[in-house]
Design a protein around this motif. Structure first.
Motif, short mmCIF file in Angstrom:
data_model
loop_
_atom_site.label_atom_id
_atom_site.label_comp_id
_atom_site.label_asym_id
_atom_site.label_seq_id
_atom_site.Cartn_x
_atom_site.Cartn_y
_atom_site.Cartn_z
N CYS A 112 0.84 -1.02 0.19
CA CYS A 112 0.01 0.08 -0.03
C CYS A 112 0.85 1.29 0.15
O CYS A 112 1.83 1.54 0.71
CB CYS A 112 -0.86 0.07 1.03
N ALA B 299 -6.09 -2.21 3.68
CA ALA B 299 -4.96 -2.51 2.75
C ALA B 299 -3.67 -2.53 3.55
O ALA B 299 -2.89 -3.41 3.74
CB ALA B 299 -4.81 -1.76 1.53
N ASN C 39 -4.13 -3.01 -5.76
CA ASN C 39 -4.96 -3.67 -4.73
C ASN C 39 -6.41 -3.56 -4.85
O ASN C 39 -6.76 -2.83 -5.73
CB ASN C 39 -4.84 -2.86 -3.41
N PRO D 159 -8.97 -3.79 -2.11
CA PRO D 159 -9.41 -3.56 -0.51
C PRO D 159 -10.89 -4.49 -0.58
O PRO D 159 -10.82 -5.00 0.54
CB PRO D 159 -9.40 -2.49 -0.25
S1 SF4 Z 1 -5.00 0.85 -1.07
FE1 SF4 Z 1 -5.83 2.76 -1.21
S2 SF4 Z 1 -4.06 3.83 0.22
FE2 SF4 Z 1 -3.24 1.95 -0.58
S3 SF4 Z 1 -2.02 2.30 -2.39
FE3 SF4 Z 1 -4.31 1.46 -2.77
S4 SF4 Z 1 -5.43 3.34 -3.30
FE4 SF4 Z 1 -3.26 3.98 -2.20
#
Ligand code: SF4
Ligand code: SF4
Lengths: 396, 239
Positions: free
Chosen positions: B46, B70, B105, B107
């Motif tokens: 992240c 995340a 990612n 989440p």
């Molecule tokens: S999970 Fe959210 S905070 Fe983390 S890199 Fe991805 S967009 Fe950015």
């Protein structure tokens, strides 16, 4: 930079390329590889098809006829004019289809809301439906944005996870079915996009004075984004062209607003058990912003959850004197109305909450006369003269 | 009650609403999340850029953040992940707007897996979160469609306006006035063949999805078993 240079840039249709490692995969190669290895059966596109552009340039094929309608639980359950309009459009344009009884929900609403399922069960439900379509020789057309997005997730998982493939194949064998994946997973609004010029050519109502805002469904273009439709001629290819492409083809006044990318607030669990969240999000982030920035006559979307959240949330918000009051429907209903469909027998607008009558008037539709016709039919059914309304009644 | 940790990200037990458990138990639960075959595809670390938070509807209305999900997963913070599994995960809308993460990612996907483990393990928080939801679970598992027209009752949806009353009063008639033949139903979204229902049930059984129902609602599980065994017999399928 001088003003002149800016307008040259703004006037140009620029092409942006994403580096190959940032693009989502083109799944086709793996799909056909596994077929060659005997691991699955690929249902191919047959007959006439249209090639459409997707987000990273891979061409997607949309089969035009002989479609197996994978219905949506919410559409059929409480916005029935949605599916009825899709069927009606297909009939009017002369494309054969099957409306099956051996289809289940994709079960993804339950899965995303309650998690009382798992990866294998979800995948098995998807491919059981695909196998059922394959057995009829008709190609699946997915009505729901969530089913569509979820099935694409399932496809990616099945293509890359051998253990899952094995587990699902075993379950399917118990049912006497094979593991079938279609060559493309197609959403009904992609089909509408593919035949948009045919629809526009058949339009009998002038919609050029109708201001439209579009809310695209999150699960349509955020989940497995790679094969959602993006067209350089619609928003310069920077937003999905699903829904908007059809609106433009119909000649309606497509208007933009700043929270286009926000979700509708449906929330899966929230719509049932925490509706204050859904109501707040749908009205504050979507409807009010659209009203303020674009003042639409109608909001068009292409997923049941979105119609539900955006339409039903407006009633309670009125009590708080919020700036709401825009009818919401699917682009299928809007297209059907433009092609002369009956607002109640086909578009079934009486199942919707927000007042759609001013919109109908603006489209030149006499809703009072149409409602009287509907009531006449109702009387006939009530008196036992007829059990069901048929397509023949609708077209009469 | 002392704080479970001095980590500023952690909520105190009484704020989190659920009691702390032994570290071993947390490791066992979070271990299942990380062992899911999708987990490796859903998390690549992240940047803490917050793009997911800006896109997230739930972050606007709750004390909730996909970035924290995340982060906790990326730094393998078992304590925080456990606490999130008890509460935060149920606030997510599963809209997957967070997929615009520049790091790649998902989440929302991590949350899907965490929810699944919470249900499979019968956590109290999962039972709480799903209270009021069981009729949908029952509907889908016993009929093959999730939303039926007869759910549209004014007492269930008083905030949806007077049209709900019109629909419920005219339900049978208005359904019969739909031209598609499969849609004259009132207790299911469309007509589903018995054979198809049984096939769905076999899927629930064989994949362990039915066992998950037993964890959150024993009553529904029993009723489902009873109804479906009979149908299985009628369709000549042996389990
Ligand atoms: S999970 Fe959210 S905070 Fe983390 S890199 Fe991805 S967009 Fe950015
Ligand atoms: S899926 Fe959940 S975490 Fe991701 S943006 Fe939607 S609500 Fe937020």
């Amino acid at each position: 930079m001088s003003d002149g240079a800016v307008s040259v840039i703004l006037g140009k249709k620029e092409k942006f390329e994403r580096a190959p490692d940032r693009r989502s995969e083109d799944f086709h190669e793996r799909l056909f590889e596994l077929e060659a290895e005997g691991e699955l059966v690929v249902q191919r596109i047959t007959g006439d098809f249209v090639e459409v552009p997707t987000k990273y340039g891979v061409i997607k094929k949309i089969q035009k006829a002989n479609l197996w309608h994978h219905k949506s639980c919410g559409q059929c359950g409480h916005i029935p004019g949605y599916s009825t309009s899709i069927f009606w459009l297909m009939r009017k344009l002369g494309y054969d289809y099957i409306d099956p009884e051996d289809q289940t929900s994709c079960t993804a609403w339950n899965y995303y809301a309650s998690a009382t399922s798992n990866q294998a069960a979800q995948a098995a439900v998807a491919v059981r439906n695909f196998a059922a379509a394959y057995e009829t020789g008709n190609f699946p057309l997915i009505h729901c944005g969530t089913s569509y997005g979820h099935y694409k997730e399932v496809r990616a998982e099945l293509l890359h996870d051998g253990a899952l493939r094995q587990q699902v194949t075993k379950v399917l064998h118990r049912l006497g079915k094979q593991l079938v994946l279609p060559e493309e997973i197609i959403h009904y609004s992609e089909w509408l996009y593919a035949v948009r010029d045919e629809i526009s050519a058949r339009a009998v109502r002038d919609v050029s004075g109708i201001a439209v805002t579009v809310h695209p469904a999150c699960h349509y273009y955020k989940l497995v984004e790679g094969d959602a439709i993006f067209d350089p001629d619609v928003y310069h290819g920077q937003r999905t062209a699903a829904v908007s492409g059809l609106v433009l083809a119909l000649g309606a006044d497509l208007r933009s607003y700043s929270t286009f990318f926000d979700c509708c607030g449906f929330g899966f669990r929230h719509i049932l058990v925490q509706r204050d969240f859904t109501r707040s999000f749908a009205t504050l982030r979507k409807i009010e912003v659209m009203k303020e920035e674009a003042d639409p006559d109608v909001v068009l979307t292409h997923d049941t959850g979105c119609v539900t959240a955006l339409d039903k949330s407006q009633f309670a918000a009125q009590a708080h004197e919020r700036n709401v009051g825009v009818p919401v429907m699917s682009e299928a209903q809007f297209a059907a109305l433009a092609m002369g469909a009956h607002p109640f027998k086909v578009a079934q607008l009486h199942w919707h909450s927000t007042n759609y009558r001013p919109l109908l008037e603006k489209m030149g539709i006499d809703w009072e006369a149409a409602w009287a016709e509907f009531q006449e039919d109702a009387k006939r059914l009530k008196s036992g003269g007829q059990e069901f309304l048929t397509w023949a009644d609708v077209d009469a | 009650m002392p704080a479970t940790t001095l980590d500023p990200y952690m909520k105190r037990d009484h704020v989190a609403g659920h009691m702390d458990v032994e570290r071993e138990e947390k490791e066992r639960l979070i271990g299942q999340v990380m062992a899911d075959s999708r987990f490796g595809d859903y998390l690549y670390g992240c940047y803490e850029c917050g793009i997911c938070v800006a896109a997230c509807p739930s972050a606007r209305f709750y004390d909730f953040s996909p970035r924290r999900i995340a982060q906790a997963a990326a730094r393998r913070d078992i304590d925080l992940m456990f606490q999130q599994m008890q509460e935060d995960i149920w606030e997510c809308s599963q809209c997957f707007s967070c997929l615009r993460c520049p790091r790649g990612n998902n989440p929302g996907g991590v949350i899907t897996i965490m929810r699944e483990v919470a249900v499979k393990e019968g956590l109290h928080s999962a039972k709480d979160a799903l209270a009021g939801y069981s009729r949908i679970i029952y509907k889908i598992m016993s009929t093959g469609t999730q939303v039926s027209p007869d759910m549209l009752q004014p007492d269930a949806f008083p905030d949806w306006g007077p049209e709900v009353k019109d629909v419920s009063e005219n339900l049978d008639l208005w359904r019969r006035m739909l031209p598609p033949e499969t849609m004259h139903t009132t207790t299911t979204g469309w007509k589903v063949a018995d054979r198809t229902l049984v096939e769905l049930y076999v899927i629930w059984l064989e994949t362990g999805a039915l066992d998950m129902i037993a964890q959150v609602d024993q009553g529904i599980h029993m009723i489902l078993e009873e109804i479906m065994e009979e149908k299985l017999e009628e369709e000549g399928i042996e389990i």
